[in-house]
Design a protein around this motif. Structure first.
Motif, PDB file in Angstrom:
ATOM      1  N   GLY A  49       0.798  -1.228   0.000  1.00  0.00           N
ATOM      2  CA  GLY A  49       0.000   0.000   0.000  1.00  0.00           C
ATOM      3  C   GLY A  49       0.825   1.270   0.000  1.00  0.00           C
ATOM      4  O   GLY A  49       0.438   2.255   0.629  1.00  0.00           O
ATOM      5  N   GLY A  50       1.951   1.269  -0.691  1.00  0.00           N
ATOM      6  CA  GLY A  50       2.788   2.456  -0.747  1.00  0.00           C
ATOM      7  C   GLY A  50       3.643   2.677   0.484  1.00  0.00           C
ATOM      8  O   GLY A  50       4.373   3.670   0.569  1.00  0.00           O
ATOM      9  N   LYS A  51       3.583   1.765   1.456  1.00  0.00           N
ATOM     10  CA  LYS A  51       4.396   1.866   2.666  1.00  0.00           C
ATOM     11  C   LYS A  51       5.406   0.721   2.697  1.00  0.00           C
ATOM     12  O   LYS A  51       5.268  -0.272   1.983  1.00  0.00           O
ATOM     13  N   ALA A  52       6.428   0.862   3.547  1.00  0.00           N
ATOM     14  CA  ALA A  52       7.465  -0.167   3.639  1.00  0.00           C
ATOM     15  C   ALA A  52       7.965  -0.287   5.067  1.00  0.00           C
ATOM     16  O   ALA A  52       7.887   0.656   5.862  1.00  0.00           O
ATOM     17  N   ALA A  53       8.456  -1.454   5.394  1.00  0.00           N
ATOM     18  CA  ALA A  53       9.089  -1.704   6.696  1.00  0.00           C
ATOM     19  C   ALA A  53      10.270  -2.628   6.467  1.00  0.00           C
ATOM     20  O   ALA A  53      10.223  -3.524   5.611  1.00  0.00           O
ATOM     21  N   ASP A  54      11.356  -2.412   7.195  1.00  0.00           N
ATOM     22  CA  ASP A  54      12.536  -3.266   7.098  1.00  0.00           C
ATOM     23  C   ASP A  54      12.352  -4.482   7.999  1.00  0.00           C
ATOM     24  O   ASP A  54      11.964  -4.350   9.165  1.00  0.00           O
ATOM     25  N   MET A  55      12.656  -5.664   7.447  1.00  0.00           N
ATOM     26  CA  MET A  55      12.465  -6.908   8.180  1.00  0.00           C
ATOM     27  C   MET A  55      13.811  -7.585   8.419  1.00  0.00           C
ATOM     28  O   MET A  55      14.634  -7.696   7.508  1.00  0.00           O
ATOM     29  N   VAL A  56      14.053  -8.029   9.651  1.00  0.00           N
ATOM     30  CA  VAL A  56      15.281  -8.745  10.009  1.00  0.00           C
ATOM     31  C   VAL A  56      14.908 -10.157  10.424  1.00  0.00           C
ATOM     32  O   VAL A  56      14.054 -10.357  11.298  1.00  0.00           O
ATOM     33  N   ASP A  57      15.529 -11.127   9.782  1.00  0.00           N
ATOM     34  CA  ASP A  57      15.241 -12.536  10.053  1.00  0.00           C
ATOM     35  C   ASP A  57      16.173 -13.027  11.159  1.00  0.00           C
ATOM     36  O   ASP A  57      17.368 -13.200  10.950  1.00  0.00           O
TER      37      ASP A  57
END
Length: 670
Positions: A49-57
């Motif tokens: 939806g035009g947004k982003a978040a950084d993901m750490v595994d």
């Protein structure tokens, strides 16, 4: 534009964490290392939806107790200022085990979403989960998903990139914590106790952290008990006992939450996993099935399929690339020595290794399938029985399995073993496994000397490595590492169908590592070997290879290997360069024998080595000390150069003795 928030994906092993991470981030991933620790750190972006978040595994763990390296990394990261929220992935079919970690994470008071994975498998088994009720009990959002099928991914991603909620005030879970503390207080009252020895979640509550209390508000009665416990608990009870009391209380809450939110069929039929395990881990059938699958894997890798693909790539390198480069260099008037360096050194050396890339990919395709289906865990379970009979810990086989990929991470995997003696012994035995770097050497010699049985010969080397590791472990257990082995606890995940994307990503990672090494270490080694082969010790141009620096060095050490059947100086030098990287054995031979292609090199080897001498060379390559990268890891993990040199000496001496025995005994019959 503001900085993206950083989220951690955390869950138990085998909960589908990697599949979900790949599904959320796609191919937009970056792999690095945790600061100060050589453990992979995967990061990616979730976009919706035009947004982003950084993901750490984060590494798969069962709890936040700081015992294993994985738990230390996960605990440190979730407590860092870097993190803005948590995605906790939970195996819906194993809530009782998974929710223990969930409760520890909830106690942090950090914004959090619980992803209930494998919900499709639950439905297939007739298991119904009331996610709304479970969410009410836990005080956090619970989303049922299927990472493999992509079910409810839109809803989950919307939560992750949007405003995530912190655990709600006064959820039913906190009453469970209050109950746990109350129960502990009745047993552990009176004298002071160090807070550091308490479990993580209870220690945070007892410390009276203001920020924690703002997020986690205990009921008044529980708060009073907290203060009373903080003022004095029994000093006569050790930390393990206190840990057990709190863990028992939390598991009581988990069981109650599962009873309220999960409905199971009264008389459930056997699952597919249970049906398959009756055959696959049957005490009479398990080892034959394992042997058959391994043989099938190697027959495909080194049979018509792998051989055909290898010949195609080799034809492109030697039939087009090398002549094209040589023609271009000659056309521009390049010096003959430069043409020789690039064509006979770099292209012959690097190309001789790269031509085995198709077989590397095929092998790791099979290994990826076996791992993703859950079969590799069964192999560890199967081998545990055998290892126990000769006094070894079954946990040793888990790092050994990783050793089939690369020795360096396999050695680091031994960190999870609590018994120090078993851990050191496992580190010493793991290099006996056939890592991917040895595969080009196996493929070269087996094709040259055993063209009709290449797969069987390679398979025998993998089995021989396991057998030698077991026997060497028995010897070490009776001498250097006396004592009782630690218990072996291993989770057998349910059988699952591998995803195409996950398999391809795994193959790509292995292929990328192989190509990277070929373009760096092997490239540099090929240049060095060509230079040392063409210059004498006085730095004059050598009239022949025998007069070169390598020739002189090889002539000195060659007699040492003569009793093993390969007294040629070229073979001796190749083994030396194999200490840098095992693939360098092939590139070195390509340069030293002046073979422009692996086909030409195979022809040379067929004249220089007898089949028995060639197999002896392969056995020594299999067992002698690993590459420098693995050696450096062994030194770090074993705590000093003395242990590392001892391990290297043990491996090399054993390699010599086994190769000597095979050649001398074989000489009596062939």
């Amino acid at each position: 534009m503001g900085k993206n928030k950083t989220l951690a994906i955390i869950g138990n092993p085998n909960s589908g964490k990697t599949t979900l991470f790949n599904r959320l981030t796609g191919s937009n991933q970056h792999v690095g290392n945790w600061p100060g620790v050589t453990v992979d750190r995967k990061t990616g972006q979730v976009k919706y939806g035009g947004k982003a978040a950084d993901m750490v595994d984060l590494p798969g763990i069962y709890s936040l107790s700081p015992y294993t390296q994985e738990e230390i990394i996960a605990r440190s990261f979730v407590l860092s200022d870097e993190l803005d929220g948590i995605l906790n992935i939970v195996d819906a079919a194993n809530l009782e085990r998974n929710l223990y970690l969930t409760l520890q994470l909830i106690a942090l008071g950090m914004p959090m979403v619980v992803a209930l994975n494998f919900i499709d498998d639950c439905r297939a088994q007739g298991i119904e989960i009331d996610c709304n009720r479970l969410s009410e009990l836990l005080g956090v959002k619970v989303v049922p998903i299927s990472a493999k099928r992509g079910e409810n991914m839109d809803e989950l991603m919307g939560m992750l990139v949007g405003e995530m909620e912190a655990p709600r005030r006064q959820p039913a879970y906190l009453h469970g914590v209050g109950s746990a503390i109350t129960r502990a207080a009745k047993v552990l009252e009176c004298l002071p106790v160090r807070r550091a020895s308490l479990p993580f979640y209870s220690a945070k509550l007892l410390e009276g952290d203001a920020a924690m209390k703002a997020q986690v508000e205990l009921p008044p009665a529980a708060a009073a008990e907290v203060e009373r416990i903080a003022s004095g608990l029994s000093s006569h009870m050790n930390s393990e006992d206190r840990e057990m009391i709190f863990a028992d209380a939390l598991y009581d809450f988990v069981e109650d939450a599962v009873r309220q939110s999960v409905t199971r069929p009264e008389d459930p039929p056997l699952t597919t996993t249970e049906k398959l395990d009756r055959i696959i881990i049957n005490k009479w059938l398990a080892l034959p099935i394992f042997a058959f699958l391994m043989f099938l894997m190697f027959a495909t890798t080194f049979g018509p399929v792998g051989g055909f693909l290898k010949d195609l790539l080799e034809g492109a390198i030697n039939g087009w690339l090398s002549p094209s480069v040589e023609g271009a260099l000659t056309h521009v008037g390049a010096a003959p020595w430069l043409v020789g360096l690039i064509c006979d050194g770099v292209i012959a050396g690097v190309g001789g290794v790269v031509s085995f890339l198709p077989q590397i990919v095929i092998l790791f395709f099979f290994l990826s399938i076996l791992e993703d289906t859950g079969y590799l865990a069964r192999i560890a379970f199967i081998m545990d029985t055998l290892l126990r009979k000769i006094g070894l810990s079954g946990k040793s086989f888990v790092p050994m399995l990783m050793g089939f990929g690369c020795t360096t991470p396999a050695v680091m995997a031994a960190r999870t073993m609590e018994n120090e003696k078993d851990r050191r012994m496992t580190i010493m035995l793991t290099p006996f496994m056939s890592c991917g770097a040895k595969l080009p050497v196996y493929a070269l010699f087996s094709a040259a000397l055993f063209p009709d049985h290449a797969g069987a010969v390679t398979f025998s080397l993998y089995i021989l490595g396991i057998v030698v590791a077991i026997l060497a472990g028995f010897l070490l257990k009776k001498t250097v590492f006396r004592g009782v082995s630690a218990g072996f606890v291993l989770e057998l995940p349910p059988y699952r169908m591998p995803t195409f994307k996950g398999t391809v990503l795994n193959m790509w990672e292995k292929a990328k590592d192989f190509i990277t090494k070929a373009g760096t270490i092997i490239f540099l080694m090929s240049i060095i070997i060509w230079l040392l082969q063409n210059f004498t010790p006085t730095f004059q141009v050598a009239a022949s290879s025998a007069d070169s620096i390598l020739g002189v060095l090889g002539t000195v050490i060659a007699p040492v290997f003569a009793p093993l059947g390969f007294g040629q100086w070229q073979a001796s030098v190749s083994l030396l360069t194999g200490l840098v990287a095992k693939e360098a054995v092939v590139s070195t031979m390509s340069v030293l024998y002046g073979a422009g292609s692996t086909a030409a090199l195979s022809g040379v080897l067929g004249q220089v080595f007898s089949p028995l001498a060639g197999y002896s060379f392969l056995v020594f390559t299999l067992l002698y000390m690993p590459c420098m990268s693995a050696f450096a890891t062994i030194r770090r993990e074993m705590g000093g150069m003395k242990w590392a040199l001892g391990a290297a000496a043990f491996q090399t001496v054993l390699a010599y003795l086994v190769a000597l025995l095979i050649f001398q005994a074989g000489s009596l019959f062939f």
